[in-house]
Design an enzyme around this catalytic site. Structure first.
Site, short mmCIF file in Angstrom:
data_model
loop_
_atom_site.label_atom_id
_atom_site.label_comp_id
_atom_site.label_asym_id
_atom_site.label_seq_id
_atom_site.Cartn_x
_atom_site.Cartn_y
_atom_site.Cartn_z
N CYS A 108 0.84 -1.24 0.08
CA CYS A 108 0.16 0.00 0.21
C CYS A 108 0.82 1.58 -0.02
O CYS A 108 0.28 2.29 0.00
CB CYS A 108 -0.84 -0.01 1.27
N HIS A 141 -3.27 6.82 2.28
CA HIS A 141 -3.78 5.43 1.80
C HIS A 141 -5.20 5.31 2.28
O HIS A 141 -5.54 5.31 3.44
CB HIS A 141 -2.80 4.21 2.16
N ASN A 157 -10.28 -0.58 -0.03
CA ASN A 157 -9.02 -0.50 0.02
C ASN A 157 -8.47 -0.97 -1.27
O ASN A 157 -8.38 -2.32 -1.51
CB ASN A 157 -8.46 -1.14 1.10
#
Ligand code: UT7
Length: 322
Positions: free
Chosen positions: A113, A247, A277
């Site tokens: 990420c 993120h 996500n």
């Protein structure tokens, strides 16, 4: 004369199919209420017939269309991904073929990420070293590495791709950065383990290829290490940041980080409600959305903080003037 990297265009691509929390609750012991209140996620996009290279190629085409360039004008293509179609060729080479970027060199980076933030840092250094123009993308098809029987992880993630065009400019736009990793904590978030099936290999293993996450450990890591990382970049530079693009893992992480850092919550942009996500793709998708809706302008007037965090463990912050 010195030259520096500047983001001159953004683009993204999301696969067409959207899956709501209610749809997940039809085949998983979960609920819209649980997912929404614990994460802020309401739906996510998932692929039905595309792979990561397709999403990244379409995001790159979107960038080229908006900027008016053709693929052959690019010097490099960097793709941040933990869900490549193959280990080789890289997704970046597949994108190169797809957009006919005959003059570019192309490679993937693996930093989960944080991948886009790492990739952007690297891309800007490419420009400083003399290259004129490149594309940095983050793209994932996490749906293929999720254990769809594990409600604690399957509800969190989505598929998508986004990226930026980096071009040479005479003034610096990347003002500061701090990239960090801690491999000793890598076991908190894993995916893609490959069993060795060689006739010479003798070890058995409990490892699986599915994504596995110790959600609580990762949450705590964001409150300690990631908060410290952002604070350090801000304190070491006297620049005021207009917006924070973190993120997009969980809206509670953003809410708590804003409080902890004593930064007004409205400076933190979010869109995980729509996309979940998307790992390395989350920051460039958010960036493209904010540029498209006019919140961010690529006219050298706004300072933004980009912060990635996740598997590795990896984390890092870039402070830049857009
Ligand atoms: O991209 C990499 C970065 N990743 C992250 O930043 C993720 C960070 N972690 C998180 O966002 C949160 O830890 C989660 C959203 C993953 C989990 O939230 P939590 O508040 O830490 O929940 P929990 O794991 O402590 O689980 C609480 C309860 C458990 O039930 P019991 O043991 O209390 O009875 C779970 O079994 O919620 C249960 N649960 C669910 N219930 C309904 C776990 N997943 C679900 C689900 N639906 N999908």
């Amino acid at each position: 004369m010195s030259q520096y990297g500047k983001i001159t265009c953004t683009g993204s691509y999301l696969p067409a199919k959207q899956v709501t929390n209610d749809e997940l609750s039809k085949f998983m012991d979960t609920s819209d209420e649980w997912i929404r209140s614990r994460t802020g996620i309401q739906s996510r996009h998932v692929v039905t017939d595309e792979n990561t290279s397709d999403l990244c190629t379409k995001a790159a085409q979107n960038i080229l269309k908006k900027s008016g360039y053709t693929g052959d004008s690019l010097d490099f293509i960097i793709v941040a991904t933990i869900t490549p179609d193959y280990q080789m060729p890289s997704v970046a080479c597949q994108v190169q073929a797809g957009i006919k970027a005959d003059n570019a060199f192309a490679f993937d980076i693996s930093a989960a990420c944080s991948g886009f933030v790492y990739g952007l840092s690297l891309g800007e250094k490419m420009i400083r070293s003399g290259y004129k123009r490149g594309i940095v993308l983050g793209g994932e098809t996490l749906s293929k590495v999720l254990d769809w029987k594990d409600r604690s992880s399957a509800v969190l993630f989505g598929d998508g791709a986004g990226g930026v065009l980096l071009e040479a400019d005479e003034s610096p736009h990347f003002l500061a950065e701090k990239l960090q990793s801690d491999g000793t904590r890598g076991g908190s978030l894993t995916s893609g383990f490959r069993e060795n099936k060689s006739p010479f290999y003798d070890e058995s293993t409990e490892e699986t290829a599915w994504l596995k996450m110790n959600g609580r450990a990762i949450f705590d890591f964001t409150m300690s290490d990631v908060a410290k990382n952002i604070r350090q970049v801000l304190d070491e530079n006297s620049v005021q940041a207009d917006y924070f693009l973190l993120h997009q893992a969980n809206v509670r992480i953003i809410d708590k980080l804003a409080r902890k850092l004593k930064i007004p919550r409205e400076k933190f942009l979010t869109n995980m409600d729509k996309y979940g996500n998307t790992s390395g793709a989350s920051i460039p998708i958010l960036l493209d959305e904010a540029v498209t809706n006019g919140t961010l302008k690529l006219d050298s007037t706004q300072n933004v903080v980009l912060t990635g965090f996740g598997g590795g463990l990896t984390w890092g912050t870039l402070l830049l003037t857009l």
